[in-house]
Design an enzyme around this catalytic site. Structure first.
Site, short mmCIF file in Angstrom:
data_model
loop_
_atom_site.label_atom_id
_atom_site.label_comp_id
_atom_site.label_asym_id
_atom_site.label_seq_id
_atom_site.Cartn_x
_atom_site.Cartn_y
_atom_site.Cartn_z
N LYS A 161 61.74 7.15 11.59
CA LYS A 161 61.82 7.83 13.39
C LYS A 161 61.00 7.24 13.58
O LYS A 161 59.58 7.64 13.23
CB LYS A 161 61.88 9.54 12.93
N GLY A 216 51.72 13.75 11.63
CA GLY A 216 51.50 14.83 13.16
C GLY A 216 51.08 15.86 13.29
O GLY A 216 49.97 16.25 12.30
N SER A 217 51.07 16.27 13.74
CA SER A 217 51.28 17.94 14.33
C SER A 217 51.42 19.40 13.10
O SER A 217 51.77 18.76 12.57
CB SER A 217 51.40 18.59 15.46
N GLY A 220 54.78 21.00 14.12
CA GLY A 220 56.24 19.82 14.17
C GLY A 220 55.94 19.37 12.56
O GLY A 220 57.15 19.50 11.23
N GLY A 221 54.73 19.82 11.94
CA GLY A 221 54.89 18.61 10.42
C GLY A 221 55.24 20.29 9.69
O GLY A 221 56.31 20.33 8.58
N GLU A 240 50.98 14.34 7.05
CA GLU A 240 49.62 14.94 6.96
C GLU A 240 50.14 14.92 8.44
O GLU A 240 49.99 15.28 9.51
CB GLU A 240 49.09 13.54 7.64
N CYS A 277 42.64 11.12 13.36
CA CYS A 277 42.89 11.81 12.31
C CYS A 277 41.43 12.68 11.96
O CYS A 277 41.05 13.37 11.32
CB CYS A 277 43.92 12.11 10.99
N GLU A 367 41.61 22.99 14.86
CA GLU A 367 41.45 21.32 15.24
C GLU A 367 42.19 21.45 16.48
O GLU A 367 43.30 21.65 17.37
CB GLU A 367 42.44 20.30 14.19
#
Length: 500
Positions: A161, A216-217, A220-221, A240, A277, A367
């Protein structure tokens, strides 16, 4: 061999993928699954090297597109292409080595109590894998990045994606990958690309997908993780998600090397406009050490720059202002209320007492993606350890101490919270090696057992199967008596390459 046109699995232009295109890419991956799983290691290694060669040949074209879409500088992107092709070649070496199969043989022992059958264990590919590209590494954690390389290495077809932050680059890279794999003789349909948020959700829910790799965030994750877990057939989701990467500076180190440490931290938290990250987001410093003013002086020499996307740029000052307004942090350098309309950000240094962090970890230990770091002043080891205990899981933890200090207990505490513990240095920059671990406890990743960087990243996309009293003719080559692959195996508890 069945031929599937590139256009059937990779979009010809930048537009969200319709549901039927997502289904077609997954169907093609399923169709390639048996052939890719049964392919020998030498062929899989050759496929990966063909992709690496294609990306190297197209480097200048790809870097130009990436620079335009991501705003990252050309030297950084050029180095990232080299890292990406290096990853592909590393995984080619991994599969040629054969140890990734973890072949184990325990021969029958009829005299044992109870009698022991002949047992032979190996790791097999899970099947088609969905990979979600990251915004901050448009090559190394994107279409042809480590997740894709490690899945293809062990025989798992991949549907990527693409990230909305670099869609043109995603399409161009995907076409190069698909064409290189086809020329190298890989099974038709082994690689595909879809675009769009809805396409990503459909991909995770597609019955043909057997695992997901995501960078990603946290929000979202977590949403995709929940989708993967709530399927009729739940699947592994290797995400992650977020990391503050704590740093501890001991009083002795602060006394001996304040200027040096401040310079190193300033370079690390502003690197890539703070969009790594592994950025050191929380730094524990001795109260009264003068570290705040030293860091402010060093960081003032670092300019900001454009962020990866307008959305990320808008979120940065919001995150900083929350640390100040709700967390009670003081601004040591920079502006909390930055103007984000131009898509850029400038460095911010914040400071707060350890006691306040213990009171509001929900705010102060969240974060903040961008060029900001939070200095946490601690008065003694008890305050230091209380803050560390409040820190969630991180990808890294860093310790700066002086020679001769007894820091064994502190190192153990840091290892409880992170997947990689650094002694000196700074965490930005992740070497791609056999021993690397890029993961950590929640919320750094959804599975602290696995890494997304390094040779053992392949383990995410394999599952163990044991054959009991199986005829030689049905065994995988790695488990046959004659060891035709010549790989290292554990036989009756002993590592050996010898035939039986």
């Amino acid at each position: 061999m069945t031929t599937i046109p590139t256009e059937a699995v990779v979009p010809a232009r930048v537009e969200d993928s319709a549901p039927e295109l997502v289904a077609a890419a997954v169907d093609a991956a399923q169709g390639a699954s048996a052939a890719s799983a049964s392919a020998n290691d030498a062929d899989r290694a050759r496929w990966l090297e063909a992709v690496a060669d294609a990306l190297d040949d197209a480097r200048d074209e790809l870097v130009e597109i990436a620079s335009r879409e991501s705003h990252l500088p050309i030297p950084r992107l050029t180095g990232e292409v080299a890292r990406t092709t290096g990853q592909l070649r590393l995984f080619a070496a991994v599969v040629r080595d054969g140890a990734y199969l973890e072949a184990i043989i325990d021969r029958a022992r009829p005299e044992a109590t109870p009698p022991q059958p002949d047992l032979r264990r190996i790791l097999r590919p899970l099947g088609p894998v969905a990979v979600f590209s990251a915004s901050n590494f448009p090559f190394a954690f994107s279409v042809a990045g480590g997740d894709t390389a490690s899945a293809l290495a062990v025989g798992c077809p991949v549907v990527v994606k693409g990230h909305s932050g670099h869609p043109e680059l995603s399409v161009r890279t995907a076409r190069l990958v698909a064409e290189a794999l086809s020329r190298a003789g890989a099974p038709a349909g082994i690689f595909g690309l879809v675009l769009g948020r809805e396409a990503g959700q459909a991909l995770v829910q597609a019955p043909g997908i057997k695992a997901v790799g995501f960078t990603g965030s946290l929000s979202g994750g977590r949403a995709l993780f929940d989708l993967a877990s709530s399927r009729p057939e739940p699947i592994p989701f290797y995400g992650e998600l977020g990391s503050i990467n704590p740093v501890v500076i001991t009083p002795a180190a602060a006394l001996a090397r304040t200027a040096e440490l401040a310079a190193g931290l300033a370079g690390s938290f502003t690197l890539g406009v703070g969009q790594f990250c592994t950025k050191p987001g929380v730094v524990l410093v001795p109260a009264g050490s003068g570290f705040e003013s030293a860091l402010a002086a060093e960081a003032s020499a670092h300019d900001g720059g454009p962020m990866l996307t307008a959305r990320i740029a808008a979120a940065f000052p919001q995150g900083v202002q929350r640390l100040v307004a709700e967390g009670g942090a003081a601004v040591v350098l920079g502006e909390a209320a930055q103007e984000a309309s131009d898509g850029s950000a400038s460095p911010v240094v914040l400071a707060v007492d350890a006691a306040r962090v213990v009171e509001r970890p929900d705010v102060l230990l969240e974060e903040c993606f961008g060029p900001a770091t939070l200095l946490v002043r601690y008065r003694d080891e008890a305050e230091r350890d209380a803050v560390l205990d409040a820190v969630g899981g991180s990808l890294t933890a860093t310790l700066h101490a002086e020679a001769g200090e007894d820091v064994a207990a502190l190192a153990d505490r840091l290892a409880e919270h992170a997947g990689r513990v650094l002694f000196g240095g700074w965490p930005t920059g992740v070497a791609v090696t056999w021993s690397q671990h890029h993961g950590g406890p929640w919320p750094a990743t959804t599975s602290a057992l696995h890494t997304s960087v390094g040779a053992t990243a392949v383990r995410r996309f394999q599952r163990p199967v044991t054959f009991q009293d199986a005829p030689q003719g049905v065994l995988p080559a790695a488990l046959r008596d004659e060891n035709p692959l010549g790989i290292l195996r554990r036989v009756d508890g002993t590592l050996t390459r010898a035939a039986l």
